[in-house]
Design a protein around this motif. Structure first.
Motif, PDB file in Angstrom:
ATOM      1  N   THR A  29       0.833  -1.209   0.000  1.00 37.71           N
ATOM      2  CA  THR A  29       0.000   0.000   0.000  1.00 37.71           C
ATOM      3  C   THR A  29       0.864   1.254   0.000  1.00 37.71           C
ATOM      4  OG1 THR A  29      -0.197  -0.060   2.409  1.00 37.71           O
ATOM      5  CG2 THR A  29      -1.944  -1.108   1.131  1.00 37.71           C
ATOM      6  N   ALA A  30       2.093   1.148   0.531  1.00 40.46           N
ATOM      7  CA  ALA A  30       3.011   2.287   0.514  1.00 40.46           C
ATOM      8  C   ALA A  30       3.799   2.339  -0.793  1.00 40.46           C
ATOM      9  CB  ALA A  30       3.975   2.194   1.690  1.00 40.46           C
ATOM     10  N   GLU A  31       3.484   1.446  -1.717  1.00 44.49           N
ATOM     11  CA  GLU A  31       4.108   1.369  -3.036  1.00 44.49           C
ATOM     12  C   GLU A  31       5.614   1.154  -2.942  1.00 44.49           C
ATOM     13  OE1 GLU A  31       2.893   4.682  -5.378  1.00 44.49           O
ATOM     14  OE2 GLU A  31       0.779   4.223  -5.161  1.00 44.49           O
ATOM     15  N   SER A  32       6.012   0.297  -2.006  1.00 43.81           N
ATOM     16  CA  SER A  32       7.417  -0.065  -1.876  1.00 43.81           C
ATOM     17  C   SER A  32       7.670  -1.360  -2.647  1.00 43.81           C
ATOM     18  CB  SER A  32       7.764  -0.270  -0.397  1.00 43.81           C
ATOM     19  OG  SER A  32       9.068  -0.743  -0.260  1.00 43.81           O
ATOM     20  N   ASP A  33       8.837  -1.454  -3.246  1.00 41.93           N
ATOM     21  CA  ASP A  33       9.156  -2.644  -4.031  1.00 41.93           C
ATOM     22  C   ASP A  33       9.582  -3.834  -3.177  1.00 41.93           C
ATOM     23  OD1 ASP A  33       8.588  -1.372  -6.405  1.00 41.93           O
ATOM     24  OD2 ASP A  33      10.661  -0.675  -6.676  1.00 41.93           O
ATOM     25  N   SER A  34       9.856  -3.604  -1.910  1.00 43.72           N
ATOM     26  CA  SER A  34      10.347  -4.698  -1.062  1.00 43.72           C
ATOM     27  C   SER A  34       9.232  -5.600  -0.546  1.00 43.72           C
ATOM     28  CB  SER A  34      11.138  -4.129   0.114  1.00 43.72           C
ATOM     29  OG  SER A  34      10.313  -3.313   0.906  1.00 43.72           O
ATOM     30  N   PHE A  35       7.967  -5.324  -0.899  1.00 40.70           N
ATOM     31  CA  PHE A  35       6.887  -6.174  -0.406  1.00 40.70           C
ATOM     32  C   PHE A  35       6.984  -7.593  -0.949  1.00 40.70           C
ATOM     33  CE2 PHE A  35       5.055  -4.961  -4.441  1.00 40.70           C
ATOM     34  CZ  PHE A  35       4.257  -6.030  -4.799  1.00 40.70           C
ATOM     35  N   VAL A  36       7.628  -7.755  -2.097  1.00 39.42           N
ATOM     36  CA  VAL A  36       7.784  -9.092  -2.684  1.00 39.42           C
ATOM     37  C   VAL A  36       8.639  -9.975  -1.775  1.00 39.42           C
ATOM     38  CG1 VAL A  36       8.709 -10.360  -4.659  1.00 39.42           C
ATOM     39  CG2 VAL A  36       7.512  -8.207  -5.015  1.00 39.42           C
ATOM     40  N   TYR A  37       9.669  -9.397  -1.165  1.00 38.80           N
ATOM     41  CA  TYR A  37      10.514 -10.175  -0.267  1.00 38.80           C
ATOM     42  C   TYR A  37       9.725 -10.672   0.943  1.00 38.80           C
ATOM     43  CZ  TYR A  37      14.217  -8.105  -3.043  1.00 38.80           C
ATOM     44  OH  TYR A  37      15.018  -7.716  -4.085  1.00 38.80           O
ATOM     45  N   PHE A  38       8.836  -9.826   1.463  1.00 32.72           N
ATOM     46  CA  PHE A  38       8.036 -10.244   2.612  1.00 32.72           C
ATOM     47  C   PHE A  38       7.027 -11.321   2.233  1.00 32.72           C
ATOM     48  CE2 PHE A  38       9.756  -6.409   4.443  1.00 32.72           C
ATOM     49  CZ  PHE A  38       9.931  -6.778   5.767  1.00 32.72           C
ATOM     50  N   ILE A  39       6.532 -11.297   1.010  1.00 31.88           N
ATOM     51  CA  ILE A  39       5.638 -12.364   0.551  1.00 31.88           C
ATOM     52  C   ILE A  39       6.410 -13.681   0.478  1.00 31.88           C
ATOM     53  CG2 ILE A  39       4.350 -13.224  -1.439  1.00 31.88           C
ATOM     54  CD1 ILE A  39       3.443 -10.365  -1.936  1.00 31.88           C
ATOM     55  N   ILE A  40       7.618 -13.628  -0.059  1.00 34.62           N
ATOM     56  CA  ILE A  40       8.441 -14.843  -0.160  1.00 34.62           C
ATOM     57  C   ILE A  40       8.791 -15.369   1.231  1.00 34.62           C
ATOM     58  CG2 ILE A  40      10.681 -15.727  -0.908  1.00 34.62           C
ATOM     59  CD1 ILE A  40      10.422 -13.756  -3.306  1.00 34.62           C
ATOM     60  N   ILE A  41       9.182 -14.476   2.138  1.00 37.95           N
ATOM     61  CA  ILE A  41       9.499 -14.890   3.503  1.00 37.95           C
ATOM     62  C   ILE A  41       8.277 -15.499   4.175  1.00 37.95           C
ATOM     63  CG2 ILE A  41      10.119 -14.013   5.794  1.00 37.95           C
ATOM     64  CD1 ILE A  41      11.931 -11.979   4.328  1.00 37.95           C
ATOM     65  N   GLY A  42       7.112 -14.894   3.960  1.00 38.56           N
ATOM     66  CA  GLY A  42       5.875 -15.432   4.534  1.00 38.56           C
ATOM     67  C   GLY A  42       5.553 -16.816   4.016  1.00 38.56           C
ATOM     68  N   LEU A  43       5.800 -17.046   2.732  1.00 36.95           N
ATOM     69  CA  LEU A  43       5.558 -18.372   2.169  1.00 36.95           C
ATOM     70  C   LEU A  43       6.538 -19.402   2.731  1.00 36.95           C
ATOM     71  CD1 LEU A  43       4.763 -17.465  -1.538  1.00 36.95           C
ATOM     72  CD2 LEU A  43       3.170 -18.234   0.226  1.00 36.95           C
TER      73      LEU A  43
END
Length: 64
Positions: A29-43
């Protein structure tokens, strides 16, 4: 026989997974590109929780 849902290790991994996915949503929602890393870590954490629950269930099954 106890259920795997009450195991502390399982709850730890599920909580870490949910927190990581929550952080990914906030970063998206903050339009940061690092959200993909948190999705991978969550998985990855989700995979650990499933693995831990499977081991716990098999241990309970053999001890019963």
């Amino acid at each position: 026989m106890k259920s795997a849902i009450v195991d502390r290790g399982f709850l730890l991994w599920i909580t870490l997974s949910l927190v990581s996915h929550g952080a990914a949503v906030l970063l998206a929602t903050a339009e940061s590109d690092s959200f993909v890393y948190f999705i991978i870590i969550g998985l990855v954490f989700l995979g650990f929780s499933v693995h831990h629950a499977d081991r716990f269930y098999k241990a309970q099954k053999t001890s019963a």
